[in-house]
Motif scaffolding. Structure first.
Motif, PDB file in Angstrom:
ATOM      1  N   VAL A  20      37.241   0.635 121.524  1.00 56.49           N
ATOM      2  CA  VAL A  20      37.794  -0.787 120.168  1.00 56.49           C
ATOM      3  C   VAL A  20      36.611   0.169 119.412  1.00 56.49           C
ATOM      4  CG1 VAL A  20      37.492  -2.714 119.780  1.00 56.49           C
ATOM      5  CG2 VAL A  20      38.287  -1.855 122.120  1.00 56.49           C
ATOM      6  N   TYR A  21      35.440   0.529 119.819  1.00 55.49           N
ATOM      7  CA  TYR A  21      34.210   0.393 118.157  1.00 55.49           C
ATOM      8  C   TYR A  21      34.986   1.365 117.343  1.00 55.49           C
ATOM      9  CZ  TYR A  21      29.969   0.476 115.496  1.00 55.49           C
ATOM     10  OH  TYR A  21      29.415   0.819 114.522  1.00 55.49           O
ATOM     11  N   SER A  22      35.549   2.787 118.191  1.00 58.52           N
ATOM     12  CA  SER A  22      36.169   3.956 117.110  1.00 58.52           C
ATOM     13  C   SER A  22      37.040   2.941 116.506  1.00 58.52           C
ATOM     14  CB  SER A  22      36.479   4.973 118.232  1.00 58.52           C
ATOM     15  OG  SER A  22      37.763   4.130 118.639  1.00 58.52           O
ATOM     16  N   ILE A  23      37.847   2.402 116.249  1.00 61.30           N
ATOM     17  CA  ILE A  23      38.766   2.341 115.616  1.00 61.30           C
ATOM     18  C   ILE A  23      37.828   1.657 114.212  1.00 61.30           C
ATOM     19  CG2 ILE A  23      40.503   0.319 115.156  1.00 61.30           C
ATOM     20  CD1 ILE A  23      40.887   2.783 117.140  1.00 61.30           C
ATOM     21  N   ALA A  24      36.833   0.615 114.419  1.00 55.28           N
ATOM     22  CA  ALA A  24      35.934   0.005 113.715  1.00 55.28           C
ATOM     23  C   ALA A  24      34.964   1.580 112.479  1.00 55.28           C
ATOM     24  CB  ALA A  24      35.022  -0.991 113.816  1.00 55.28           C
ATOM     25  N   VAL A  25      34.865   2.247 113.310  1.00 52.03           N
ATOM     26  CA  VAL A  25      34.112   3.671 113.506  1.00 52.03           C
ATOM     27  C   VAL A  25      35.231   3.804 112.088  1.00 52.03           C
ATOM     28  CG1 VAL A  25      32.872   5.449 113.220  1.00 52.03           C
ATOM     29  CG2 VAL A  25      32.783   3.940 114.626  1.00 52.03           C
ATOM     30  N   GLN A  26      36.506   4.521 112.410  1.00 53.94           N
ATOM     31  CA  GLN A  26      37.734   5.421 111.801  1.00 53.94           C
ATOM     32  C   GLN A  26      37.841   4.681 110.289  1.00 53.94           C
ATOM     33  OE1 GLN A  26      41.143   6.534 114.095  1.00 53.94           O
ATOM     34  NE2 GLN A  26      41.260   7.650 112.619  1.00 53.94           N
ATOM     35  N   ILE A  27      37.852   3.111 110.318  1.00 53.85           N
ATOM     36  CA  ILE A  27      38.178   2.354 109.245  1.00 53.85           C
ATOM     37  C   ILE A  27      37.037   3.115 107.954  1.00 53.85           C
ATOM     38  CG2 ILE A  27      38.082  -0.137 108.413  1.00 53.85           C
ATOM     39  CD1 ILE A  27      39.874  -0.845 110.477  1.00 53.85           C
TER      40      ILE A  27
ATOM     41  N   GLY B  60      38.548  -6.565 118.930  1.00 50.37           N
ATOM     42  CA  GLY B  60      37.167  -6.845 118.713  1.00 50.37           C
ATOM     43  C   GLY B  60      36.440  -5.724 117.617  1.00 50.37           C
ATOM     44  N   ALA B  61      37.485  -4.660 117.376  1.00 49.36           N
ATOM     45  CA  ALA B  61      37.333  -4.187 115.763  1.00 49.36           C
ATOM     46  C   ALA B  61      37.215  -4.664 114.548  1.00 49.36           C
ATOM     47  CB  ALA B  61      38.873  -3.205 116.124  1.00 49.36           C
ATOM     48  N   ILE B  62      37.809  -6.274 114.633  1.00 48.57           N
ATOM     49  CA  ILE B  62      37.806  -6.441 113.233  1.00 48.57           C
ATOM     50  C   ILE B  62      36.675  -6.830 112.884  1.00 48.57           C
ATOM     51  CG2 ILE B  62      38.844  -8.822 112.238  1.00 48.57           C
ATOM     52  CD1 ILE B  62      41.331  -8.861 114.503  1.00 48.57           C
ATOM     53  N   ALA B  63      36.062  -7.552 113.659  1.00 48.45           N
ATOM     54  CA  ALA B  63      34.449  -8.470 113.586  1.00 48.45           C
ATOM     55  C   ALA B  63      34.017  -7.383 113.564  1.00 48.45           C
ATOM     56  CB  ALA B  63      34.025  -9.385 114.320  1.00 48.45           C
ATOM     57  N   ALA B  64      33.578  -6.306 114.162  1.00 52.58           N
ATOM     58  CA  ALA B  64      32.550  -5.101 114.043  1.00 52.58           C
ATOM     59  C   ALA B  64      32.764  -3.646 112.353  1.00 52.58           C
ATOM     60  CB  ALA B  64      32.646  -3.404 115.128  1.00 52.58           C
ATOM     61  N   THR B  65      33.813  -4.149 112.042  1.00 53.20           N
ATOM     62  CA  THR B  65      34.630  -3.804 110.404  1.00 53.20           C
ATOM     63  C   THR B  65      34.131  -4.129 110.008  1.00 53.20           C
ATOM     64  OG1 THR B  65      36.411  -2.984 111.457  1.00 53.20           O
ATOM     65  CG2 THR B  65      36.142  -2.400 109.498  1.00 53.20           C
ATOM     66  N   ARG B  66      34.002  -5.685 110.027  1.00 53.26           N
ATOM     67  CA  ARG B  66      33.968  -6.617 108.928  1.00 53.26           C
ATOM     68  C   ARG B  66      32.039  -6.321 108.586  1.00 53.26           C
ATOM     69  NH1 ARG B  66      37.657 -12.016 109.487  1.00 53.26           N
ATOM     70  NH2 ARG B  66      39.489 -10.542 108.024  1.00 53.26           N
TER      71      ARG B  66
ATOM     72  N   PHE C 166      24.354  -7.351 122.709  1.00 51.71           N
ATOM     73  CA  PHE C 166      25.486  -7.384 122.025  1.00 51.71           C
ATOM     74  C   PHE C 166      26.701  -7.472 121.284  1.00 51.71           C
ATOM     75  CE2 PHE C 166      21.818  -9.871 120.350  1.00 51.71           C
ATOM     76  CZ  PHE C 166      22.139 -11.359 120.890  1.00 51.71           C
ATOM     77  N   GLY C 167      26.887  -5.571 122.294  1.00 52.33           N
ATOM     78  CA  GLY C 167      28.048  -4.882 122.426  1.00 52.33           C
ATOM     79  C   GLY C 167      28.280  -4.375 120.774  1.00 52.33           C
ATOM     80  N   ILE C 168      30.295  -4.220 120.488  1.00 53.69           N
ATOM     81  CA  ILE C 168      29.838  -3.194 119.481  1.00 53.69           C
ATOM     82  C   ILE C 168      29.449  -4.014 118.349  1.00 53.69           C
ATOM     83  CG2 ILE C 168      31.659  -1.848 120.604  1.00 53.69           C
ATOM     84  CD1 ILE C 168      33.516  -3.704 119.423  1.00 53.69           C
ATOM     85  N   ARG C 169      29.650  -5.610 118.182  1.00 52.89           N
ATOM     86  CA  ARG C 169      28.891  -6.455 116.942  1.00 52.89           C
ATOM     87  C   ARG C 169      27.645  -6.145 116.354  1.00 52.89           C
ATOM     88  NH1 ARG C 169      31.320 -12.324 117.013  1.00 52.89           N
ATOM     89  NH2 ARG C 169      33.336 -12.330 117.036  1.00 52.89           N
ATOM     90  N   GLY C 170      26.609  -6.204 117.226  1.00 51.02           N
ATOM     91  CA  GLY C 170      25.120  -5.964 117.006  1.00 51.02           C
ATOM     92  C   GLY C 170      25.570  -3.500 116.668  1.00 51.02           C
ATOM     93  N   ALA C 171      26.001  -3.565 117.522  1.00 50.97           N
ATOM     94  CA  ALA C 171      26.190  -2.163 116.740  1.00 50.97           C
ATOM     95  C   ALA C 171      26.146  -1.804 115.144  1.00 50.97           C
ATOM     96  CB  ALA C 171      26.829  -1.224 117.711  1.00 50.97           C
ATOM     97  N   ALA C 172      27.111  -2.469 115.082  1.00 50.51           N
ATOM     98  CA  ALA C 172      27.493  -2.710 113.443  1.00 50.51           C
ATOM     99  C   ALA C 172      26.682  -3.259 112.399  1.00 50.51           C
ATOM    100  CB  ALA C 172      29.328  -3.135 113.195  1.00 50.51           C
ATOM    101  N   VAL C 173      26.051  -4.227 113.246  1.00 56.31           N
ATOM    102  CA  VAL C 173      24.681  -4.958 112.245  1.00 56.31           C
ATOM    103  C   VAL C 173      23.913  -4.229 112.010  1.00 56.31           C
ATOM    104  CG1 VAL C 173      23.654  -6.888 111.860  1.00 56.31           C
ATOM    105  CG2 VAL C 173      25.791  -7.154 113.029  1.00 56.31           C
ATOM    106  N   THR C 174      23.169  -3.375 112.767  1.00 55.28           N
ATOM    107  CA  THR C 174      22.254  -2.118 112.645  1.00 55.28           C
ATOM    108  C   THR C 174      22.297  -1.289 112.074  1.00 55.28           C
ATOM    109  OG1 THR C 174      22.637  -1.355 115.295  1.00 55.28           O
ATOM    110  CG2 THR C 174      21.614  -3.306 115.054  1.00 55.28           C
TER     111      THR C 174
END
Length: 429
Positions: free
Chosen positions: A247-254, A321-327, A377-385
């Motif tokens: 799921v997180y890989s989609i945010a990374v690819q975007i 789940g990739a939506i919030a992570a991307t933002r 916090f999973g992928i949201r936490g990874a995206a914020v950091t």
């Protein structure tokens, strides 16, 4: 930016835009036909390849651009060395990847050893792609560079679609396909260089040592940068499993897609800065940087609005789940894009210490925060950091650029109204 610079950027951006578009459609196909688990397997093996390229490449990919642009008479020797380095580094990197997976299988949970071995076998060709395509940039062969990139991605896309959609294949066959295409593209890249500058396999120790002095700094800077950008995905896979990593890989690819423009601009900027002798490189980079800030800022705002419906439409409910992570990644995307332009400027100036210090600071912060945040916090936490780390990298790089280049902050980041009108007028012509 001079018209010639804009033209080269435009051609390369069109080529890379095509490869990114094909990559996005490929990611949709793999997500739909393989699910989160299969997508996670492909993403994790992609990180393994990337790590091997970063650890095994002594900075010669950027060194090829820099030295070929500055000293064209030595191009044949550089190309001969590149073949030797590709196979030596590829074999060593593949052996290291297989050994690490055998000793610490928990580092790549859910990945079959055979798939790691297949990925390792393709590494010499991955090095050939990296070194020879960068040599084409140094030679100014923008058309050949783009033809190889687009051709590789187009053929891979068609074959992948046939394998998954028509034949009902799975992730192992996709990994095998990627390995075959790496071999084909690596050989084609070497031949493309040989047509322009005939060379034979060789090893010039003196030239290698000279390039290593430059390339060693590139290697360390790229390794640190790669770890900053991809450590979050590895830690998500480690703490949360391949499903959440998929799921997180989609945010990374975007995020990677949004960075297409800055990456392309940086690729064209480095040889231009390296070739300049009149002291105008700082002013040119400031102009490039503020134009990049304008267009990347607009893309980031658009992505914040559109990512929700786009993910739901193309990837489905399992990947929401990739939506919030991307933002959460978007502020970092903006910072990382501008930092990439500055890194290429510094690369053309001989790789000063900031090219290492900025990503090192980002890596320490990113890994430290991710170790504390991702398990909870999973992928949201990874995206914020990750965003926080990318902003820190930009702050360090921009501070050095402003101090050394004597170019003001406003001139580096803010585009005036008259300049905006000129940019759109040039685009309309």
């Amino acid at each position: 930016m001079a018209l010639e610079f804009r033209g080269r950027v435009a051609v390369t951006l069109a080529g890379r835009g095509t490869t990114i578009a094909l990559g996005l459609v490929s990611s949709i196909i793999t997500a739909r036909w393989l699910g989160a688990e299969g997508r996670g397997v492909l993403a994790t093996l992609g990180v393994v390849t990337g790590l091997a390229l970063q650890f095994g490449n002594p900075g010669l990919h950027t060194g090829n651009v820099y030295f070929v642009a500055r000293e064209p008479r030595r191009a044949a020797a550089i190309l001969g060395n590149s073949l030797t380095v590709s196979w030596a580094a590829g074999l060593l990197g593949g052996a290291a990847a297989m050994l690490a997976a055998a000793v610490r299988p928990g580092w790549v949970p859910g990945i079959a050893p055979a798939l790691i071995a297949l990925t390792a076998a393709a590494l010499p060709f991955q090095f050939m792609i990296l070194l020879y395509q960068n040599a084409l940039l140094g030679l100014g062969e923008i058309a050949a560079f783009n033809l190889l990139e687009v051709g590789n991605r187009a053929v891979t896309f068609v074959a992948l679609a046939l394998w998954l959609v028509v034949m009902g294949g799975g992730a192992p066959g996709a990994v095998a396909l990627f390995a075959v295409m790496a071999a084909v593209t690596g050989v084609a890249s070497a031949f493309a260089c040989a047509r322009r500058v005939p060379f034979r396999p060789s090893f010039d120790a003196g030239l290698f040592a000279e390039m290593i002095r430059y390339g060693g700094k590139v290697w360390l800077a790229c390794l640190l940068s790669f770890m900053v950008i991809r450590s979050d995905l590895l830690l998500v896979n480690y703490f949360r499993g391949t499903g959440e990593a998929g799921v997180y890989s989609i945010a990374v690819q975007i995020a990677d897609t949004l960075l297409l423009g800055p990456v392309t601009i940086g690729m064209i900027l480095l040889p231009r800065v390296a070739a300049l002798r009149d002291g105008g490189e700082d002013e040119m980079t400031a102009r490039v940087l503020r134009h990049t800030a304008l267009f990347l800022g607009a893309l980031v705002v658009a992505a914040f609005v559109l990512v929700g419906p786009a993910v739901r439409l193309f990837y489905g409910h399992d990947f929401e789940g990739a939506i919030a992570a991307t933002r959460c990644l978007l502020p970092g995307v903006f910072a990382l894009g501008l930092n990439g332009v500055l890194m290429n400027h510094f690369g053309g100036r001989g790789m000063p210490a900031v090219t290492v210090m900025a990503p090192l600071a980002g890596l320490v912060l990113n890994v430290g925060l991710n170790l504390a945040v991702v398990p909870r916090f999973g992928i949201r936490g990874a995206a914020v950091t990750s965003s926080v780390a990318y902003v820190l990298m930009l702050a360090v790089s921009l501070g050095v650029f402003l101090r050394r280049g004597h170019v003001g902050l406003r001139r580096s980041l803010v585009v005036g109204f008259d300049e905006v009108a000129g940019l759109f007028g040039a685009a309309n012509r």
